[in-house]
Design a protein around this motif. Structure first.
Motif, PDB file in Angstrom:
ATOM      1  N   ALA A  33       5.544  32.270  17.297  1.00  0.00           N
ATOM      2  CA  ALA A  33       5.759  30.868  18.080  1.00  0.00           C
ATOM      3  C   ALA A  33       5.806  29.331  17.932  1.00  0.00           C
ATOM      4  O   ALA A  33       6.441  28.796  19.265  1.00  0.00           O
ATOM      5  CB  ALA A  33       3.856  30.723  18.602  1.00  0.00           C
ATOM      6  N   VAL A  34       6.626  29.262  16.441  1.00  0.00           N
ATOM      7  CA  VAL A  34       7.367  27.810  16.643  1.00  0.00           C
ATOM      8  C   VAL A  34       9.091  28.253  16.888  1.00  0.00           C
ATOM      9  O   VAL A  34       9.756  27.394  18.081  1.00  0.00           O
ATOM     10  CB  VAL A  34       7.065  27.583  15.412  1.00  0.00           C
ATOM     11  CG1 VAL A  34       8.651  26.019  14.664  1.00  0.00           C
ATOM     12  CG2 VAL A  34       6.221  27.617  14.596  1.00  0.00           C
ATOM     13  N   TRP A  36      10.109  30.090  19.622  1.00  0.00           N
ATOM     14  CA  TRP A  36      10.332  29.698  21.360  1.00  0.00           C
ATOM     15  C   TRP A  36       9.902  28.770  21.776  1.00  0.00           C
ATOM     16  O   TRP A  36       9.793  27.792  22.685  1.00  0.00           O
ATOM     17  CB  TRP A  36       8.747  30.633  21.554  1.00  0.00           C
ATOM     18  CG  TRP A  36       8.866  32.697  21.729  1.00  0.00           C
ATOM     19  CD1 TRP A  36      10.299  32.861  21.060  1.00  0.00           C
ATOM     20  CD2 TRP A  36       8.669  33.167  21.528  1.00  0.00           C
ATOM     21  NE1 TRP A  36      10.516  34.050  21.247  1.00  0.00           N
ATOM     22  CE2 TRP A  36       9.255  34.393  21.240  1.00  0.00           C
ATOM     23  CE3 TRP A  36       6.902  33.348  21.769  1.00  0.00           C
ATOM     24  CZ2 TRP A  36       8.255  35.892  21.203  1.00  0.00           C
ATOM     25  CZ3 TRP A  36       6.096  34.997  22.011  1.00  0.00           C
ATOM     26  CH2 TRP A  36       7.016  35.673  21.448  1.00  0.00           C
ATOM     27  N   TYR A  37       8.679  27.858  20.773  1.00  0.00           N
ATOM     28  CA  TYR A  37       8.379  26.315  21.403  1.00  0.00           C
ATOM     29  C   TYR A  37       9.523  25.880  21.195  1.00  0.00           C
ATOM     30  O   TYR A  37      10.040  24.626  21.649  1.00  0.00           O
ATOM     31  CB  TYR A  37       7.588  25.781  20.289  1.00  0.00           C
ATOM     32  CG  TYR A  37       7.001  24.431  20.326  1.00  0.00           C
ATOM     33  CD1 TYR A  37       5.801  24.315  21.479  1.00  0.00           C
ATOM     34  CD2 TYR A  37       7.120  23.714  19.658  1.00  0.00           C
ATOM     35  CE1 TYR A  37       5.558  22.444  21.279  1.00  0.00           C
ATOM     36  CE2 TYR A  37       7.030  21.806  19.609  1.00  0.00           C
ATOM     37  CZ  TYR A  37       6.379  21.947  21.133  1.00  0.00           C
ATOM     38  OH  TYR A  37       5.273  20.816  21.280  1.00  0.00           O
ATOM     39  N   THR A 102       3.202  16.060  17.589  1.00  0.00           N
ATOM     40  CA  THR A 102       3.922  17.102  18.121  1.00  0.00           C
ATOM     41  C   THR A 102       5.549  16.485  17.922  1.00  0.00           C
ATOM     42  O   THR A 102       6.690  17.271  18.467  1.00  0.00           O
ATOM     43  CB  THR A 102       4.072  18.104  19.445  1.00  0.00           C
ATOM     44  OG1 THR A 102       4.061  16.000  20.819  1.00  0.00           O
ATOM     45  CG2 THR A 102       2.226  17.635  19.738  1.00  0.00           C
ATOM     46  N   ALA A 160       1.831  36.133  19.505  1.00  0.00           N
ATOM     47  CA  ALA A 160       2.213  35.078  19.899  1.00  0.00           C
ATOM     48  C   ALA A 160       2.469  34.835  21.401  1.00  0.00           C
ATOM     49  O   ALA A 160       2.085  33.446  21.839  1.00  0.00           O
ATOM     50  CB  ALA A 160       3.545  35.531  19.469  1.00  0.00           C
ATOM     51  N   PHE A 164       0.366  32.134  23.059  1.00  0.00           N
ATOM     52  CA  PHE A 164       1.491  30.386  23.073  1.00  0.00           C
ATOM     53  C   PHE A 164       0.941  30.390  24.574  1.00  0.00           C
ATOM     54  O   PHE A 164       1.516  29.129  25.638  1.00  0.00           O
ATOM     55  CB  PHE A 164       2.634  31.116  22.621  1.00  0.00           C
ATOM     56  CG  PHE A 164       3.804  29.874  22.496  1.00  0.00           C
ATOM     57  CD1 PHE A 164       2.806  28.280  22.707  1.00  0.00           C
ATOM     58  CD2 PHE A 164       4.704  30.365  23.193  1.00  0.00           C
ATOM     59  CE1 PHE A 164       3.827  27.446  23.538  1.00  0.00           C
ATOM     60  CE2 PHE A 164       5.808  28.729  23.544  1.00  0.00           C
ATOM     61  CZ  PHE A 164       5.301  27.847  23.393  1.00  0.00           C
ATOM     62  N   ILE A 169       0.689  26.479  21.190  1.00  0.00           N
ATOM     63  CA  ILE A 169       1.178  26.639  19.991  1.00  0.00           C
ATOM     64  C   ILE A 169       0.491  26.681  18.886  1.00  0.00           C
ATOM     65  O   ILE A 169       0.234  27.339  17.585  1.00  0.00           O
ATOM     66  CB  ILE A 169       2.448  26.378  19.466  1.00  0.00           C
ATOM     67  CG1 ILE A 169       2.986  26.793  18.275  1.00  0.00           C
ATOM     68  CG2 ILE A 169       2.189  24.408  19.314  1.00  0.00           C
ATOM     69  CD1 ILE A 169       4.761  25.828  18.517  1.00  0.00           C
ATOM     70  N   THR A 172      -1.626  29.566  17.281  1.00  0.00           N
ATOM     71  CA  THR A 172      -1.176  31.124  16.286  1.00  0.00           C
ATOM     72  C   THR A 172      -1.273  30.240  15.067  1.00  0.00           C
ATOM     73  O   THR A 172      -1.103  31.399  14.012  1.00  0.00           O
ATOM     74  CB  THR A 172       0.376  30.713  16.344  1.00  0.00           C
ATOM     75  OG1 THR A 172       0.336  29.437  16.565  1.00  0.00           O
ATOM     76  CG2 THR A 172       0.116  31.067  18.316  1.00  0.00           C
TER      77      THR A 172
END
Length: 425
Positions: A33-34, A36-37, A102, A160, A164, A169, A172
């Motif tokens: 997730a991180v 992809w973020y 963020t 995820a 997500f 996010i 997760t």
């Protein structure tokens, strides 16, 4: 290493792998997730490189101490402390992001704190396994653990992607906290005795650290394995972090496209892990390592040349299948060749190699990917991986190891033969 079966080893092994599976699942969901973020928010290879540095560099620095601690304290307690600390760091990041914080640097700091916990946990986990498992079952159990990890790698990106894509996010992070605490709860049921060498230890921390490095350097077979391991991870592991960026640049930035990429990779890992724990359980560990190293190079080269998205996914599947064919026999050979009381220190250097190779490689490869393109990077590193593997089997240690494998020598005999032939040559 003795082949005597420890009392209750099946129960302890099942509980230990079960607890680590639960904990690892949450960590993998957060990792996807991180990544992809950061990829989707920045569309920058340099930003992805910064994420790789934050996620792996602290782990590499700390693991040298983590493995040494694992040879000086009860390993079960060390894993519990590491897992709990990581859960608290993740919970803190979740609270910050819920309150609108963020900024990229905040996320990177949290990733770095999580990485510190992994630096203590990973070498300790690898050192615990041979404490629980008879020597003649190690490759099979390592293959089973690799299969479990591959199954998680198949499930984690799907979870995820769903969390997500639907909720953002932050959910997760909460999932990771819950799984970490559940994993600790299961681990409390496992019996992991403190080594006799720990109770009677008279050497200092620094002496133990130096002894681990000396052991690796003065054992030609282990040294050869470690160098090949480091080079392959740098040349094929680091560029794999930018494959989601290539998807976003050429085929679109939808989360589902990245999810399919990870699923293809994970299905390959799952099937490779099943093969290692069943059909290949009695095959030469050395040959599997060399063949998978060539495979990494060939498939990385193919990824750089893939004309269509489906071809790219197919090559990621094959690339993933090489992971257990390399990692399971590598870990087994190290476990078989290193005395139990030194395994924490030696596996700390394994973790250092793995953890530092990613961020240091990305520091170099990130700007190259931005300047020359991700495809050029994948082609170049694939060619280099093939050349390096070819050199590895031609150097004295590699030639000796391959001859021993061809003659059917066992792991211990292979290590002894490499030492003798390299010293004589």
């Amino acid at each position: 290493m003795s082949t005597v079966e420890p009392a209750g080893w099946r129960r302890n092994t099942a509980l230990f792998l079960g607890g680590q599976t639960i904990s690892l699942f949450g960590s993998m969901v957060v990792q996807y997730a991180v990544m992809w973020y950061v990829t989707l928010q920045t569309r920058s290879a340099i930003a992805v490189a910064l994420y790789a540095v934050a996620a792996f560099l602290p782990q590499g620095v700390v693991s040298i101490f983590g493995g040494t601690f694992a040879d000086r304290v009860n390993r079960k307690a060390l894993i519990i402390v590491s897992d709990t600390s990581t859960a608290l760091a993740t919970l803190g990041l979740a609270v910050l992001m819920l309150n609108g914080v963020t900024d990229l640097w905040v996320i990177l700091v949290a990733c770095a704190v999580r990485s510190v916990g992994a630096g203590f946990q990973q070498p300790t986990v690898q050192a615990v396994i041979p404490q629980l498992v008879p020597a003649d079952r190690l490759l099979r159990i390592n293959g089973v653990f690799q299969t479990i990890q591959s199954g998680l790698a198949l499930l984690a990106p799907a979870v995820a992607g769903a969390l997500f894509g639907a909720f953002g996010i932050v959910p997760t992070f909460f999932l990771d906290v819950v799984t970490a605490l559940l994993g600790v709860g299961v681990l409390l049921l496992v019996t992991v005795p403190t080594l006799d060498a720990v109770a009677g230890k008279t050497t200092g921390f620094r002496e133990d650290l130096v002894e681990g490095a000396r052991f690796i350097w003065h054992h030609a077979f282990i040294r050869w394995l470690m160098i090949l391991f480091a080079v392959i991870i740098v040349l094929t592991g680091s560029p794999s972090f930018v494959t989601p960026l290539l998807i976003a640049q050429e085929w679109g930035g939808e989360v589902w496209l990245l999810t399919v990429l990870e699923l293809a990779f994970s299905i390959g890992m799952l099937l490779g892990g099943i093969a290692v724990s069943t059909l290949l359980a009695k095959r030469s560990r050395t040959r599997m390592i060399v063949l998978s190293s060539f495979g990494f190079g060939v498939f990385s080269l193919g990824l750089g040349l893939a004309p269509e998205l489906w071809v790219f996914y197919a090559l990621m599947f094959l690339f993933g299948a090489m992971i257990p064919l390399f990692s399971a026999p590598f870990m087994t050979l190290v476990q078989e060749a290193v005395p139990p009381e030194k395994q924490g220190r030696v596996f700390s250097y394994v973790t250092i190699v793995m953890a530092l190779s990613f961020p240091l490689g990305m520091v170099a490869f990130g700007p190259i990917a931005d300047a020359a393109g991700v495809r050029a990077l994948l082609v170049g590193t694939g060619v280099l991986a093939i050349l390096v593997t070819a050199v590895a089997v031609l150097v004295p240690s590699g030639r000796s190891a391959m001859r021993a494998a061809a003659e059917g020598a066992g792991p211990a005999a292979t290590a002894e033969r490499v030492e003798a032939e390299v010293d004589a040559g």
